[in-house]
Motif scaffolding. Structure first.
Motif, short mmCIF file in Angstrom:
data_model
loop_
_atom_site.label_atom_id
_atom_site.label_comp_id
_atom_site.label_asym_id
_atom_site.label_seq_id
_atom_site.Cartn_x
_atom_site.Cartn_y
_atom_site.Cartn_z
N ALA A 228 4.62 0.93 29.97
CA ALA A 228 4.89 2.23 29.35
C ALA A 228 4.14 2.35 28.02
O ALA A 228 3.56 3.39 27.71
N LEU A 229 4.13 1.27 27.25
CA LEU A 229 3.43 1.29 25.97
C LEU A 229 1.92 1.49 26.17
O LEU A 229 1.26 2.11 25.33
N ALA A 230 1.41 1.01 27.28
CA ALA A 230 -0.02 1.16 27.55
C ALA A 230 -0.42 2.61 27.78
O ALA A 230 -1.61 2.95 27.71
N LEU A 231 0.56 3.48 28.02
CA LEU A 231 0.27 4.90 28.21
C LEU A 231 -0.01 5.62 26.89
O LEU A 231 -0.53 6.74 26.89
N ALA A 232 0.35 5.00 25.78
CA ALA A 232 0.19 5.64 24.48
C ALA A 232 -1.26 5.63 24.04
O ALA A 232 -2.00 4.66 24.26
N ALA A 233 -1.67 6.71 23.40
CA ALA A 233 -3.01 6.77 22.83
C ALA A 233 -3.09 5.96 21.55
O ALA A 233 -4.18 5.51 21.16
N TYR A 234 -1.94 5.75 20.91
CA TYR A 234 -1.89 4.99 19.65
C TYR A 234 -0.48 4.45 19.47
O TYR A 234 0.50 5.13 19.79
N THR A 235 -0.38 3.23 18.98
CA THR A 235 0.91 2.63 18.66
C THR A 235 1.00 2.44 17.16
O THR A 235 0.16 1.74 16.56
N ALA A 236 1.99 3.08 16.55
CA ALA A 236 2.17 3.03 15.09
C ALA A 236 3.30 2.08 14.73
O ALA A 236 4.29 1.97 15.46
N ALA A 237 3.14 1.41 13.60
CA ALA A 237 4.18 0.48 13.16
C ALA A 237 5.42 1.22 12.71
O ALA A 237 6.54 0.72 12.86
N ASP A 238 5.23 2.41 12.14
CA ASP A 238 6.36 3.20 11.65
C ASP A 238 5.90 4.65 11.49
O ASP A 238 4.73 4.98 11.71
N LEU A 239 6.82 5.51 11.07
CA LEU A 239 6.48 6.92 10.93
C LEU A 239 5.51 7.19 9.79
O LEU A 239 4.77 8.18 9.82
N ASP A 240 5.47 6.33 8.78
CA ASP A 240 4.53 6.52 7.68
C ASP A 240 3.08 6.47 8.15
O ASP A 240 2.19 7.05 7.52
N ALA A 241 2.85 5.76 9.26
CA ALA A 241 1.50 5.64 9.79
C ALA A 241 1.07 6.85 10.61
O ALA A 241 -0.10 6.97 10.99
N VAL A 242 2.02 7.74 10.89
CA VAL A 242 1.71 8.94 11.69
C VAL A 242 1.32 10.06 10.73
O VAL A 242 2.17 10.69 10.09
N THR A 243 0.04 10.31 10.64
CA THR A 243 -0.50 11.28 9.68
C THR A 243 -1.18 12.42 10.42
O THR A 243 -1.57 12.29 11.59
N PRO A 244 -1.37 13.56 9.75
CA PRO A 244 -2.14 14.65 10.37
C PRO A 244 -3.53 14.22 10.81
O PRO A 244 -4.03 14.65 11.85
N GLY A 245 -4.17 13.35 10.02
CA GLY A 245 -5.49 12.86 10.39
C GLY A 245 -5.47 12.08 11.69
O GLY A 245 -6.36 12.23 12.53
N LEU A 246 -4.45 11.24 11.87
CA LEU A 246 -4.32 10.47 13.10
C LEU A 246 -4.12 11.39 14.29
O LEU A 246 -4.76 11.24 15.34
N VAL A 247 -3.23 12.37 14.14
CA VAL A 247 -2.96 13.30 15.24
C VAL A 247 -4.21 14.09 15.60
O VAL A 247 -4.54 14.27 16.78
N THR A 248 -4.93 14.58 14.59
CA THR A 248 -6.16 15.33 14.84
C THR A 248 -7.16 14.49 15.61
O THR A 248 -7.80 14.96 16.57
N LYS A 249 -7.31 13.23 15.24
CA LYS A 249 -8.25 12.33 15.90
C LYS A 249 -7.85 12.10 17.36
O LYS A 249 -8.70 12.14 18.26
N ILE A 250 -6.57 11.90 17.58
CA ILE A 250 -6.08 11.64 18.95
C ILE A 250 -6.27 12.87 19.84
O ILE A 250 -6.69 12.78 20.98
N LEU A 251 -5.94 14.04 19.30
CA LEU A 251 -6.09 15.26 20.08
C LEU A 251 -7.55 15.60 20.35
O LEU A 251 -7.89 16.14 21.40
N ALA A 252 -8.41 15.27 19.42
CA ALA A 252 -9.85 15.53 19.60
C ALA A 252 -10.43 14.69 20.73
O ALA A 252 -11.42 15.07 21.36
N ALA A 253 -9.80 13.53 20.99
CA ALA A 253 -10.29 12.63 22.03
C ALA A 253 -9.77 12.99 23.41
O ALA A 253 -10.18 12.37 24.40
#
Length: 221
Positions: free
Chosen positions: A195-220
């Motif tokens: 199930a974890l392998a389905l994720a585009a990114y695995t974050a250690a915590d919510l602080d690591a989830v930034t708008p820049g990260l989301v933008t990068k993931i969606l762009a891919a």
């Protein structure tokens, strides 16, 4: 970024509720003379109210109806949340941070009454354009129904949505809906490797989830 959305899970992402759910359900089952199986908690994660109430009533208990089980467990959860919401570190900041550039949705296995209670208590209800409980769709997680419903209510295609999830069934659900998934696993309830392998990114915590990260993931996508 109005054509892109971030969809949060609630339990295990914004609030540390899985231990509370387990304690409340275990207590109820024990008081009712039932049995708690080794895989019960894992099976329950992601189920809709109708699904987990039926499972408890039919597989773990002998006597109460699924309706009685749901009423009693949800009432106990409501009383616990009224005393204190088990907010996870960085949760409110993460919601506010994502609300600036993105449209926000929420897809939760919790019943509607608890979703509204929690979001109101932590002061972020107005930031979500759409919130969906699995009570309101045909099938709970890992089926994609809840995420597809949120995307439709937001009027944003699933491929332009990033979902933030913690559990195996949540990850499976968001991925099946066609969303890009950010995993924020909980140490005490780790998702299965597949199930974890389905994720585009695995974050250690919510602080690591930034708008820049989301933008990068969606762009891919």
């Amino acid at each position: 970024m109005g054509t892109h959305a971030v969809v949060f899970d609630l339990d295990g992402v914004l609030i540390d509720s899985e231990p509370v759910w387990e304690e409340v359900r275990r207590g109820y089952v024990a008081e009712s003379g039932g049995r708690w199986l080794p895989d019960t908690q894992e099976r329950l994660m992601g189920m809709s109210t109708e699904e987990w109430a039926a499972y408890l009533a039919e597989d773990l208990l002998d006597g109460p109806s699924a309706e009685d089980v749901a009423y009693e467990v949800i009432d106990r959860m409501r009383r616990r949340y009224a005393q204190e919401v088990p907010l996870l570190p960085g949760a409110v900041d993460a919601v506010r941070r994502m609300a600036e550039p993105f449209t926000l949705g929420l897809n939760s296995s919790s019943p509607r009454a608890l979703i509204d209670l929690v979001l109101g208590e932590i002061g972020v209800a107005s930031l979500f354009r759409a919130t969906v409980s699995t009570e309101e769709v045909d099938q709970g997680k890992p089926a994609p129904d809840g995420y597809l419903t949120v995307a439709a209510q937001l009027d944003v295609p699933p491929v332009r949505c990033a979902a933030i999830e913690d559990s195996s069934n949540g990850l499976r659900s968001a991925h099946a809906a066609g969303m890009r998934v950010i995993a924020v696993p909980r140490p005490h309830y780790p998702p299965a490797d597949e199930a974890l392998a389905l994720a585009a990114y695995t974050a250690a915590d919510l602080d690591a989830v930034t708008p820049g990260l989301v933008t990068k993931i969606l762009a891919a996508a």
